[in-house]
Motif scaffolding. Sequence first.
Motif, PDB file in Angstrom:
ATOM      1  N   GLN A 202       0.833  -1.212   0.000  1.00  0.00           N
ATOM      2  CA  GLN A 202       0.000   0.000   0.000  1.00  0.00           C
ATOM      3  C   GLN A 202       0.862   1.255   0.000  1.00  0.00           C
ATOM      4  N   ILE A 203       1.975   1.225   0.754  1.00  0.00           N
ATOM      5  CA  ILE A 203       2.846   2.399   0.848  1.00  0.00           C
ATOM      6  C   ILE A 203       3.763   2.500  -0.365  1.00  0.00           C
ATOM      7  N   MET A 204       4.391   1.410  -0.731  1.00  0.00           N
ATOM      8  CA  MET A 204       5.449   1.457  -1.743  1.00  0.00           C
ATOM      9  C   MET A 204       4.924   1.648  -3.161  1.00  0.00           C
ATOM     10  N   THR A 205       3.638   1.488  -3.366  1.00  0.00           N
ATOM     11  CA  THR A 205       3.076   1.749  -4.699  1.00  0.00           C
ATOM     12  C   THR A 205       2.570   3.176  -4.824  1.00  0.00           C
ATOM     13  N   GLN A 206       2.721   3.969  -3.755  1.00  0.00           N
ATOM     14  CA  GLN A 206       2.314   5.370  -3.784  1.00  0.00           C
ATOM     15  C   GLN A 206       3.549   6.256  -3.892  1.00  0.00           C
ATOM     16  N   GLU A 207       3.337   7.454  -4.418  1.00  0.00           N
ATOM     17  CA  GLU A 207       4.410   8.440  -4.422  1.00  0.00           C
ATOM     18  C   GLU A 207       4.425   9.161  -3.078  1.00  0.00           C
ATOM     19  N   PRO A 208       5.605   9.584  -2.609  1.00  0.00           N
ATOM     20  CA  PRO A 208       6.886   9.633  -3.327  1.00  0.00           C
ATOM     21  C   PRO A 208       7.727   8.360  -3.172  1.00  0.00           C
ATOM     22  N   TYR A 209       7.152   7.295  -2.560  1.00  0.00           N
ATOM     23  CA  TYR A 209       7.947   6.125  -2.221  1.00  0.00           C
ATOM     24  C   TYR A 209       8.195   5.214  -3.427  1.00  0.00           C
ATOM     25  N   ALA A 210       7.268   5.191  -4.379  1.00  0.00           N
ATOM     26  CA  ALA A 210       7.411   4.274  -5.507  1.00  0.00           C
ATOM     27  C   ALA A 210       8.671   4.557  -6.312  1.00  0.00           C
ATOM     28  N   ARG A 211       9.002   5.853  -6.506  1.00  0.00           N
ATOM     29  CA  ARG A 211      10.190   6.205  -7.296  1.00  0.00           C
ATOM     30  C   ARG A 211      11.326   6.734  -6.422  1.00  0.00           C
ATOM     31  N   ALA A 212      11.241   6.498  -5.125  1.00  0.00           N
ATOM     32  CA  ALA A 212      12.296   6.972  -4.222  1.00  0.00           C
ATOM     33  C   ALA A 212      13.570   6.151  -4.433  1.00  0.00           C
ATOM     34  N   LYS A 213      14.692   6.776  -4.109  1.00  0.00           N
ATOM     35  CA  LYS A 213      15.962   6.058  -4.198  1.00  0.00           C
ATOM     36  C   LYS A 213      16.007   4.942  -3.168  1.00  0.00           C
ATOM     37  N   ARG A 214      15.660   5.262  -1.915  1.00  0.00           N
ATOM     38  CA  ARG A 214      15.609   4.257  -0.859  1.00  0.00           C
ATOM     39  C   ARG A 214      14.515   4.626   0.129  1.00  0.00           C
ATOM     40  N   VAL A 215      13.860   3.601   0.649  1.00  0.00           N
ATOM     41  CA  VAL A 215      12.867   3.770   1.707  1.00  0.00           C
ATOM     42  C   VAL A 215      13.244   2.802   2.826  1.00  0.00           C
TER      43      VAL A 215
END
Length: 388
Positions: free
Chosen positions: A260-273
């Motif tokens: 749910q989180i990683m498919t949303q921005e800004p996390y989807a295209r982030a360098k690292r989360v």
Amino acid sequence: MPVAPAVEIALSAAERAQLKKMAHGHRTEHRLRVRAQVVLHAARGRSNAHIARETGLHLDTVRTWRGRFAEHGLAGLADRERSGRPPSYTALQVAEAKALACRLPAETGVPLARWSCPELALELTARGVTGPISASTVRRWLAQDALKPWQHRSWIFITDPDFRAKAQQVLDLYARTWQGVPLGEDEYVISADEKTSIQARCRCHPTLAPGQARAMRINHAYGRGGALAYLAAYDVHRAKVSGRTEPKTGIDPFMNLVAQIMTQEPYARAKRVFWIVDNGSSHRGQKAADRLTAAFPNAAMVHTPVHASWLNQVEIYFSVVQRKVVSPNDFTDLAQVRDRLRAFEDRYNATAQPFQWRFTTSDLDGLLARLDRHSADHQEQSSAALAA
């Protein structure tokens, strides 16, 4: 019989100034103010009878304080030491009571978990240390040394051999640093966990709103409407939370939150989360870290040390949820629980600010040093107990 003449009073400048300050000072005790007035009247050459009429005191009282000042000066206006009533209990009895309070009841053969003042009073009488004694007397004795044997605190020793290294990783991420390198603008820190078993308690009677001089009233009896788990991911530096509800916790529900989180921005295209998690079964160990990275290559799992969930900032958010959403628990069904949790997320995100995290690596070193000292003391006490 002839009356003895009144004692003449002659004041120095310093004595007169001090007496005036005592006689007219707002913070002076009433008894000292009256005695100073007596002496000032006497210094003007007035008779004791005249002073008694002026002050409303008995003639003998005026004569006493006039004579005390003439003999001892300003020091004569203070109360004399009184012997008082002799103590009802000896110092040895008080010491034995405190010594008993500092022992575990089980060590003395008493089937109690901890002492209370009434129980201590009964035990002192039963042992013949004192006669019948009140609990308030025991409480007063213990208060002299700040002893409160009815209270208890729990602690746990550190069992994680890599405690400091793991804790420092988490603290560095909170300070926007990873392995000594500052995080970039496209790198994020997520704190995640689960709040288990949130019940829907359906009250048997409607809750009454607060009124004048009346608190809100919640009916004690309730029916169980089921329970659910609330999973939340908190962006540490953006103060944004996103959550979901699941029937129970586990690997799949946690990965649902991650997706749910990683498919949303800004996390989807982030360098690292970075995902900070504790050692719960849903995300424990290297397998969980590998599973996260396999699903989302730009995600990295960082575990807190064992027994250190307090380092996880999402726990602070869960405490807010507990106070503002869950308590008092009054829901019609689980659907209402879900709706309120989702609505609270929106309300929280509208005004939230990042938590002011003040615990640093230097604080961590101080904590570890204190725990080492406590551990050493505990081992010494255990060894002494075994030797005895």
